[in-house]
Design an enzyme around this catalytic site. Structure first.
Site, PDB file in Angstrom:
ATOM      1  NE  ARG A  72      13.193  26.291 -67.242  1.00 13.62           N
ATOM      2  CZ  ARG A  72      14.471  25.589 -67.348  1.00 13.62           C
ATOM      3  NH1 ARG A  72      14.189  24.561 -66.623  1.00 13.62           N
ATOM      4  NH2 ARG A  72      15.464  25.762 -67.905  1.00 13.62           N
TER       5      ARG A  72
ATOM      6  NE  ARG B 270      17.125  24.671 -74.028  1.00 11.66           N
ATOM      7  CZ  ARG B 270      18.053  24.437 -73.972  1.00 11.66           C
ATOM      8  NH1 ARG B 270      18.966  24.049 -75.088  1.00 11.66           N
ATOM      9  NH2 ARG B 270      18.929  24.344 -72.744  1.00 11.66           N
TER      10      ARG B 270
ATOM     11  NE  ARG C   4      24.324  22.727 -71.932  1.00 13.42           N
ATOM     12  CZ  ARG C   4      23.078  23.168 -71.210  1.00 13.42           C
ATOM     13  NH1 ARG C   4      23.369  23.817 -70.065  1.00 13.42           N
ATOM     14  NH2 ARG C   4      22.003  23.351 -71.883  1.00 13.42           N
TER      15      ARG C   4
ATOM     16  CE  LYS D 281      18.111  27.275 -65.348  1.00 12.53           C
ATOM     17  NZ  LYS D 281      18.641  27.911 -66.465  1.00 12.53           N
TER      18      LYS D 281
ATOM     19  NE  ARG E  72      20.075  19.813 -71.712  1.00 13.30           N
ATOM     20  CZ  ARG E  72      19.659  20.502 -71.043  1.00 13.30           C
ATOM     21  NH1 ARG E  72      20.268  21.051 -69.889  1.00 13.30           N
ATOM     22  NH2 ARG E  72      18.448  21.441 -71.442  1.00 13.30           N
TER      23      ARG E  72
HETATM   24  P1  AMP Z   1      17.133  22.210 -68.239  1.00 13.90           P
HETATM   25  O1  AMP Z   1      17.826  21.033 -68.014  1.00 13.90           O
HETATM   26  O2  AMP Z   1      16.748  23.048 -66.905  1.00 13.90           O
HETATM   27  O3  AMP Z   1      17.642  23.137 -69.041  1.00 13.90           O
HETATM   28  O4  AMP Z   1      15.413  22.011 -68.740  1.00 13.90           O
HETATM   29  C1  AMP Z   1      15.543  21.102 -70.021  1.00 13.90           C
HETATM   30  C2  AMP Z   1      14.043  21.258 -70.554  1.00 13.90           C
HETATM   31  O5  AMP Z   1      13.234  20.722 -69.658  1.00 13.90           O
HETATM   32  C3  AMP Z   1      13.549  22.759 -70.707  1.00 13.90           C
HETATM   33  O6  AMP Z   1      14.133  23.402 -71.784  1.00 13.90           O
HETATM   34  C4  AMP Z   1      12.198  22.447 -70.576  1.00 13.90           C
HETATM   35  O7  AMP Z   1      11.448  21.959 -71.689  1.00 13.90           O
HETATM   36  C5  AMP Z   1      12.007  21.495 -69.449  1.00 13.90           C
HETATM   37  N1  AMP Z   1      11.739  22.021 -68.140  1.00 13.90           N
HETATM   38  C6  AMP Z   1      12.648  22.170 -67.061  1.00 13.90           C
HETATM   39  N2  AMP Z   1      12.146  22.625 -65.950  1.00 13.90           N
HETATM   40  C7  AMP Z   1      11.109  22.990 -66.460  1.00 13.90           C
HETATM   41  C8  AMP Z   1       9.889  23.644 -65.811  1.00 13.90           C
HETATM   42  N3  AMP Z   1      10.001  24.156 -64.515  1.00 13.90           N
HETATM   43  N4  AMP Z   1       8.624  23.921 -66.325  1.00 13.90           N
HETATM   44  C9  AMP Z   1       8.622  23.429 -67.695  1.00 13.90           C
HETATM   45  N5  AMP Z   1       9.507  22.868 -68.237  1.00 13.90           N
HETATM   46  C10 AMP Z   1      10.807  22.480 -67.638  1.00 13.90           C
END
Ligand code: AMP
Length: 225
Positions: free
Chosen positions: A88, A171, A127, A15, A160
Site C-alpha cells: 500500500r 482511508r 458492509r 479486493k 468493521r
Molecule cells: P483492509 O482490511 O485491507 O481494508 O485494511 C484495513 C486497514 O488495515 C487499512 O485501512 C490500514 O489501516 C491497515 N492496512 C492493511 N494493509 C495495510 C498495508 N499494506 N499498509 C498499511 N496499512 C495497512
C-alpha cells in the site's frame, strides 16, 4: 520459486471478495494484510496493538509493522499465492520485491480494482462481516440487517470499526496520497492490470481470470472442483 498476485485498489473496491474467489475457484491462498493486522490485535501482540492505533482511525499502519507481518507470513507461504491489500506504499512495494528476490520469487501480476468514491461510500455503509467465518456481506442484499445470522455459517455479523464515514474519509485520503502511486510502480514494470470493480463480483472475477491467463502463475494454480 515463489510467484504471486497482488490485489490493489481503494477501500471497498472488492479486493476481499475477489481474494475469496481466488481461493475458492483457483485454489490460491489469498490472505488479507488488514485481516492479519486485526488478528494480531485480537491476540494482543504488541505489533497488533500498535497497528490498531492506526487502522481503527483509517490511517495506514507504519511500513515497518506491515512489512514485518508480511515477512513473517512469507516464511510459511506456498509457492503461489495472492495478497490482498499489500503493498500500500511504494516503500512496501520495494521491500516486497527485495523479500521475494531473496526467495527467488517475484510478483507476476498486480490487479488494480477501480471503484469511484460514491460507490465506495455506499459499500462501506452497508458492509457487514461475519466474525467466525469472515464472509463479507451486503446489508439489504445478502441479509436484511446486522441482526441476521451469517447465511454461510450462522455466525454473528458485525461491522468493521473502520467502516464509518469519518474513518473512510481518512482511508481515502491515505489511499490517494500513499497507495495510488503503487499503481505506477507496477505499471512501469509492465505488471499492472486495471479492472473495473463497479460490477457484480462474478463479472469482476471473470476479468481477473482473463488477466491471469497466460501469466506464469496461472499454470501453477490448482483449480477447485
Ligand atoms: P483492509 O482490511 O485491507 O481494508 O485494511 C484495513 C486497514 O488495515 C487499512 O485501512 C490500514 O489501516 C491497515 N492496512 C492493511 N494493509 C495495510 C498495508 N499494506 N499498509 C498499511 N496499512 C495497512
Amino acid at each position: 520459486m515463489h510467484s504471486c498476485i497482488v490485489l490493489l485498489g481503494p477501500p471497498a473496491a472488492g479486493k476481499g471478495t475477489q481474494a475469496e474467489f481466488l481461493k475458492s475457484r483457483l485454489g490460491f491462498q489469498a490472505p488479507s494484510v488488514g485481516a492479519m493486522l486485526r488478528e494480531q490485535k485480537e491476540i494482543g501482540a504488541p505489533a497488533g496493538l500498535k497497528a490498531a492505533e492506526y487502522f481503527e482511525r483509517g490511517l495506514l499502519v507504519p511500513d515497518e509493522i506491515t512489512i514485518e507481518v508480511v515477512r513473517h507470513w512469507l516464511s510459511t507461504a506456498p509457492p503461489v499465492w495472492a495478497l490482498d491489500g499489500f503493498p500500500r506504499t511504494v516503500r512496501q512495494a520495494q521491500a516486497f520485491d527485495a523479500m521475494l528476490a531473496d526467495m527467488a520469487g517475484n510478483v507476476d501480476v498486480a490487479i488494480f480494482i477501480e471503484a469511484a468514491e460514491p460507490i465506495i461510500r455506499d459499500r462501506v455503509i452497508h458492509r457487514l462481516v461475519c466474525g467466525p467465518c469472515g464472509a463479507i456481506l451486503r446489508e439489504g442484499m445478502h441479509v436484511a440487517s446486522s441482526a441476521d445470522p451469517c447465511p454461510r455459517c450462522g455466525g454473528k455479523l458485525g461491522r468493521r470499526k473502520d467502516d464509518n464515514l469519518d474513518a473512510l474519509a481518512d482511508r481515502l485520503s491515505e489511499y490517494r496520497a500513499k497507495t495510488a502511486p503503487v499503481n505506477a510502480y507496477y505499471e512501469q514494470r509492465g505488471m499492472l492490470r486495471r479492472i473495473t470493480g463497479e460490477r457484480p463480483p462474478e463479472a469482476v472475477f471473470a476479468d481477473i481470470a482473463a488477466a491471469l491467463d497466460g501469466a506464469p502463475i496461472a499454470n501453477a494454480s490448482t483449480p477447485q472442483s
